[in-house]
Design an enzyme around this catalytic site. Structure first.
Site, PDB file in Angstrom:
ATOM      1  N   ASP A  65       0.673  -1.562  -0.030  1.00  0.00           N
ATOM      2  CA  ASP A  65       0.153   0.410  -0.129  1.00  0.00           C
ATOM      3  C   ASP A  65       0.813   1.624  -0.209  1.00  0.00           C
ATOM      4  O   ASP A  65       2.286   1.200  -0.263  1.00  0.00           O
ATOM      5  CB  ASP A  65      -0.618  -0.153   0.838  1.00  0.00           C
ATOM      6  CG  ASP A  65      -0.235   0.206   2.630  1.00  0.00           C
ATOM      7  OD1 ASP A  65       0.339  -0.245   2.656  1.00  0.00           O
ATOM      8  OD2 ASP A  65      -0.738   0.156   3.272  1.00  0.00           O
ATOM      9  N   TYR A  67       3.264   4.651   1.103  1.00  0.00           N
ATOM     10  CA  TYR A  67       3.584   5.420   1.782  1.00  0.00           C
ATOM     11  C   TYR A  67       2.505   5.871   2.752  1.00  0.00           C
ATOM     12  O   TYR A  67       2.088   6.964   2.224  1.00  0.00           O
ATOM     13  CB  TYR A  67       5.064   6.458   1.891  1.00  0.00           C
ATOM     14  CG  TYR A  67       6.402   5.596   1.240  1.00  0.00           C
ATOM     15  CD1 TYR A  67       6.687   4.788   1.470  1.00  0.00           C
ATOM     16  CD2 TYR A  67       5.727   5.681  -0.471  1.00  0.00           C
ATOM     17  CE1 TYR A  67       7.521   3.493   1.236  1.00  0.00           C
ATOM     18  CE2 TYR A  67       7.027   5.671  -0.813  1.00  0.00           C
ATOM     19  CZ  TYR A  67       7.357   3.953  -0.563  1.00  0.00           C
ATOM     20  OH  TYR A  67       9.261   3.392  -1.481  1.00  0.00           O
ATOM     21  N   PHE A  78       6.593   2.470  -4.503  1.00  0.00           N
ATOM     22  CA  PHE A  78       7.516   2.323  -3.703  1.00  0.00           C
ATOM     23  C   PHE A  78       8.551   3.722  -4.318  1.00  0.00           C
ATOM     24  O   PHE A  78       9.836   3.676  -3.820  1.00  0.00           O
ATOM     25  CB  PHE A  78       8.751   1.662  -4.305  1.00  0.00           C
ATOM     26  CG  PHE A  78       8.689  -0.123  -4.561  1.00  0.00           C
ATOM     27  CD1 PHE A  78       9.325  -0.710  -2.838  1.00  0.00           C
ATOM     28  CD2 PHE A  78       8.257  -1.072  -4.309  1.00  0.00           C
ATOM     29  CE1 PHE A  78       9.006  -1.775  -2.631  1.00  0.00           C
ATOM     30  CE2 PHE A  78       7.848  -2.500  -4.631  1.00  0.00           C
ATOM     31  CZ  PHE A  78       8.506  -2.589  -3.283  1.00  0.00           C
ATOM     32  N   HIS A 187      10.763  -9.885   0.690  1.00  0.00           N
ATOM     33  CA  HIS A 187      10.641  -8.178   0.170  1.00  0.00           C
ATOM     34  C   HIS A 187      11.936  -6.823   0.874  1.00  0.00           C
ATOM     35  O   HIS A 187      12.833  -7.209   1.413  1.00  0.00           O
ATOM     36  CB  HIS A 187       9.895  -7.619   1.244  1.00  0.00           C
ATOM     37  CG  HIS A 187       9.077  -5.977   1.040  1.00  0.00           C
ATOM     38  ND1 HIS A 187       9.815  -5.408   1.504  1.00  0.00           N
ATOM     39  CD2 HIS A 187       7.913  -6.051  -0.105  1.00  0.00           C
ATOM     40  CE1 HIS A 187       8.546  -4.189   1.002  1.00  0.00           C
ATOM     41  NE2 HIS A 187       7.808  -4.445   0.486  1.00  0.00           N
TER      42      HIS A 187
END
Length: 223
Positions: A65, A67, A78, A187
């Site tokens: 989701d 920031y 990202f 991740h």
């Protein structure tokens, strides 16, 4: 009122916008934006679609989701806006990028240049309340983005799906079997990157696959 895209996503997603779940999601979001601080700004929610047309998608990188801190989210997974400090996960992505392809670590976290190269940066949830991660994860976005993943996997042209972390890997079932490459990995978060993200070489693997299938690979340069 329908969402308006200025590229081929408009026709591809038109039916999705007419479904009941999406109409409910839209009403809820209108209320959320009225009463809470929500990221990204409403006009930036669909930037992943605006910046990378369906026909141009070569690589799909799936995030979680947006920031949730002020000034960061702008609709690309990202990525952060120009002038904003590069978040830890993206710093790790850059480290692997340098190790894998030899590219210098960028000074900016703004990834629109990736989107312009056919690298779609899609979060599975497209909005979030300020300082409340995953606060919009169960309001209907996952239905919408699962449908998007399915649409992308229907493309005849070979492309690459990059799934980092368990949340992204859980969407693998929505990728229809075909002539695509799925790269699954740890991740890039500081909590997990040292457990297999570093050294996984996702960028060169993606490029090798695309090149071998007659698709011009992205440069992965951040400008």
């Amino acid at each position: 009122m329908k969402e308006i895209f200025k590229n081929d996503w408009q026709e591809i997603l038109e039916e999705e916008f007419e479904k009941d779940y999406y109409k409910d999601l839209r009403k809820l979001l209108i209320d959320e934006y009225k009463h809470y601080e929500i990221f990204p700004k409403a006009q930036d929610i669909f930037n992943a679609f605006h910046y990378t047309a369906y026909k141009d998608v070569k690589v799909l990188i799936l995030g979680q989701d947006p920031y949730h801190n002020v000034g960061q989210a702008h609709g690309l997974a990202f990525s952060v806006k120009e002038g904003v400090a590069i978040p830890p996960s993206l710093r790790n992505i850059y480290k692997e990028l340098k190790s894998d392809l030899g590219l210098e670590i960028p000074r900016t976290g703004y990834l629109k240049s990736w989107a312009d190269q056919g690298i779609m940066l899609l979060n599975t949830t497209l909005t979030v309340r300020a300082h409340q991660p995953m606060s919009h994860s169960k309001i209907g976005w996952e239905i919408f983005t699962n449908a998007v993943i399915e649409k992308i996997s229907e493309k005849e042209d070979p492309l690459v799906f990059i799934l980092w972390g368990n949340h992204a890997k859980a969407r693998k079932n929505f990728i229809r079997p075909g002539n695509h490459l799925i790269i699954e990995g740890v991740h890039p978060s500081p909590l997990s990157a040292s457990r297999g993200f570093f050294g996984s070489r996702p960028f060169s693997r993606a490029n090798e696959f695309l090149k071998n299938n007659g698709v011009t690979p992205p440069t992965w340069e951040v400008k």
